[in-house]
Design an enzyme around this catalytic site. Structure first.
Site, PDB file in Angstrom:
ATOM      1  N   HIS A  70       0.968  -1.233   0.099  1.00 38.27           N
ATOM      2  CA  HIS A  70       0.007  -0.001  -0.005  1.00 38.27           C
ATOM      3  C   HIS A  70       0.742   1.181   0.050  1.00 38.27           C
ATOM      4  O   HIS A  70       0.520   2.298  -0.489  1.00 38.27           O
ATOM      5  CB  HIS A  70      -0.779  -0.071   1.123  1.00 38.27           C
ATOM      6  CG  HIS A  70      -2.055  -1.008   0.882  1.00 38.27           C
ATOM      7  ND1 HIS A  70      -3.544  -0.734   0.861  1.00 38.27           N
ATOM      8  CD2 HIS A  70      -2.101  -2.434   0.628  1.00 38.27           C
ATOM      9  CE1 HIS A  70      -4.194  -1.629   0.703  1.00 38.27           C
ATOM     10  NE2 HIS A  70      -3.510  -2.561   0.638  1.00 38.27           N
ATOM     11  N   VAL A  74       0.985   4.411  -3.597  1.00 35.90           N
ATOM     12  CA  VAL A  74       0.643   5.525  -3.779  1.00 35.90           C
ATOM     13  C   VAL A  74       1.715   6.443  -3.722  1.00 35.90           C
ATOM     14  O   VAL A  74       2.421   6.219  -2.399  1.00 35.90           O
ATOM     15  CB  VAL A  74      -0.407   5.868  -2.596  1.00 35.90           C
ATOM     16  CG1 VAL A  74      -1.184   7.230  -2.460  1.00 35.90           C
ATOM     17  CG2 VAL A  74      -1.654   4.854  -2.617  1.00 35.90           C
ATOM     18  N   GLY A  76       4.478   6.201  -4.914  1.00 35.64           N
ATOM     19  CA  GLY A  76       5.733   5.469  -4.741  1.00 35.64           C
ATOM     20  C   GLY A  76       6.177   5.064  -3.293  1.00 35.64           C
ATOM     21  O   GLY A  76       5.558   5.178  -2.411  1.00 35.64           O
ATOM     22  N   ASP A  78       7.570   5.475  -0.434  1.00 39.00           N
ATOM     23  CA  ASP A  78       8.121   6.868   0.184  1.00 39.00           C
ATOM     24  C   ASP A  78       7.573   7.024   1.544  1.00 39.00           C
ATOM     25  O   ASP A  78       7.632   8.103   1.964  1.00 39.00           O
ATOM     26  CB  ASP A  78       7.781   7.979  -0.705  1.00 39.00           C
ATOM     27  CG  ASP A  78       6.420   8.349  -0.784  1.00 39.00           C
ATOM     28  OD1 ASP A  78       5.747   7.574  -0.215  1.00 39.00           O
ATOM     29  OD2 ASP A  78       6.313   9.553  -1.034  1.00 39.00           O
ATOM     30  N   ASP A 233       3.805 -20.076   1.063  1.00 40.85           N
ATOM     31  CA  ASP A 233       3.943 -21.018   0.278  1.00 40.85           C
ATOM     32  C   ASP A 233       2.898 -20.721  -1.023  1.00 40.85           C
ATOM     33  O   ASP A 233       2.247 -19.894  -1.127  1.00 40.85           O
ATOM     34  CB  ASP A 233       3.742 -22.621   0.725  1.00 40.85           C
ATOM     35  CG  ASP A 233       2.234 -22.514   1.541  1.00 40.85           C
ATOM     36  OD1 ASP A 233       1.532 -21.860   0.908  1.00 40.85           O
ATOM     37  OD2 ASP A 233       2.195 -23.505   2.422  1.00 40.85           O
TER      38      ASP A 233
END
Ligand code: HEM
Length: 311
Positions: A70, A74, A76, A78, A233
């Site tokens: 998430h 949005v 990048g 950052d 897995d």
């Protein structure tokens, strides 16, 4: 160089610059071990904090992985998802409901500010914590390129376009492509993770509903990988193929010829004779690619003092 060749070279360079900005591929460069000289303890401080959190609550691994996704989708990768700026902030967007694990990141940041002040970004802590969470869940170990800087913007409107459970497969694919990720990445990264799906297997639905809290508590979580929760897995791929997808968007992966083929390629029977790709190795590569989305480096952004607010 003749003028026409110069023009061609210029046009090619312009195309590359445009392609990079359109597809959200980083302009700057991340590198593995970015803090090895300036803050050598950085990665181990993150790892120990995630291990401690995991020993108290194994669900933290899934939360930290989701937080990274998430964050990256949005503005990048950052650390913008960490900013706490009320009802207008990114965190308040519908698509971000149920996100958790913020306190683990903030705890790491406090330790890092005490050890090497002003050096390690919140964005890198999120990326490293996601890796450590994957490893604790029996996922593949991999190196995380670092050197991200923290963004200064958080707005609910910027998060309006997050991939949604109700998106068609076409829309999911295009949302990933906009970030420079492929159909392959969509399948692989979806394998790393509950609404009731309209196409849900009829045996599973009553089982899931029985687990739902009658008081509507949204903080109660159901396992998305129904048969091997807490374990990394490829079981989730088999569940999706068998109609046991808990999230509608996972079931959509069967709707498209290409993503369906990719799913099949990872299912164990296809690998029983050692033919086919390795889910774990490919997942690790997809995580690194996701971690490149729109990163800020060099003099862009800042290194926050605390992760919940800009400096
Ligand atoms: C393809 C589009 C995706 C959609 C529509 C989607 C949607 C969702 C939804 C609705 C949930 C349940 C949230 C809740 O419990 O309240 C969830 C959980 C989760 N998602 Fe995704 N997701 C997507 C892709 C991804 C990707 C790419 C990752 C990471 C690589 C990821 C990691 C997770 C994890 C780990 C959880 C469990 C979180 C927890 O238990 O707290 N998801 N996702």
């Amino acid at each position: 160089m003749p003028v026409s060749n110069k023009l061609k070279a210029f046009a090619a360079a312009l195309f590359i610059v445009q392609a990079f900005s359109v597809f959200g591929v980083p302009r700057g460069q991340l590198q593995v071990g970015f803090y090895s000289q300036t803050c050598p303890a950085a990665e181990s401080i993150v790892r120990i904090a995630v291990q401690n959190a995991f020993s108290n609550d194994q669900q933290i691994a899934a939360r930290l992985l989701r937080l990274f996704f998430h964050d990256c989708f949005v503005e990048g990768c950052d650390g913008s998802i960490l900013l706490d700026n009320g009802s207008d902030g990114e965190r308040s967007a519908r698509g971000n409901a149920g996100l958790a694990g913020f306190e683990v990141i903030e705890n790491v940041k406090t330790q890092l500010e005490a050890t090497c002040p002003g050096l390690v970004s919140c964005a890198d802590i999120v990326a490293l914590a996601a890796r450590d969470a994957v490893v604790l869940s029996d996922g593949p170990p991999y190196e995380v390129p670092t050197g991200r800087r923290d963004g200064r913007v958080s707005s609910i409107s910027l998060a309006a376009n997050l991939p949604d459970v109700d998106d068609s497969i076409e829309l999911l694919k295009s949302k990933f492509r906009e970030k420079g990720l492929t159909d392959h990445d969509l399948v692989l990264l979806s394998g790393g993770k509950g609404d009731s799906d309209p196409a849900i297997n009829s045996q599973l639905l009553p089982q899931l509903q029985a687990k739902c809290p009658s008081n509507g508590d949204v903080d109660v979580r159901l396992p998305l990988d129904w048969t091997s929760e807490f374990k990394f897995d490829d079981q989730i791929f088999r569940n999706i193929k068998n109609g046991f997808a808990v999230i509608a968007s996972d079931a959509r992966l069967c709707d498209d010829k290409n993503t369906n083929k990719i799913l099949d390629s990872y299912i164990s029977f296809a690998r029983s004779s050692n033919i086919g790709p390795s889910f774990k190795a490919d997942f690790a590569e997809a995580m690194v690619r996701m971690g490149n989305i729109g990163v800020k480096t060099g003099s862009e952004g800042e290194i926050r003092q605390v992760c919940i607010s800009i400096n």
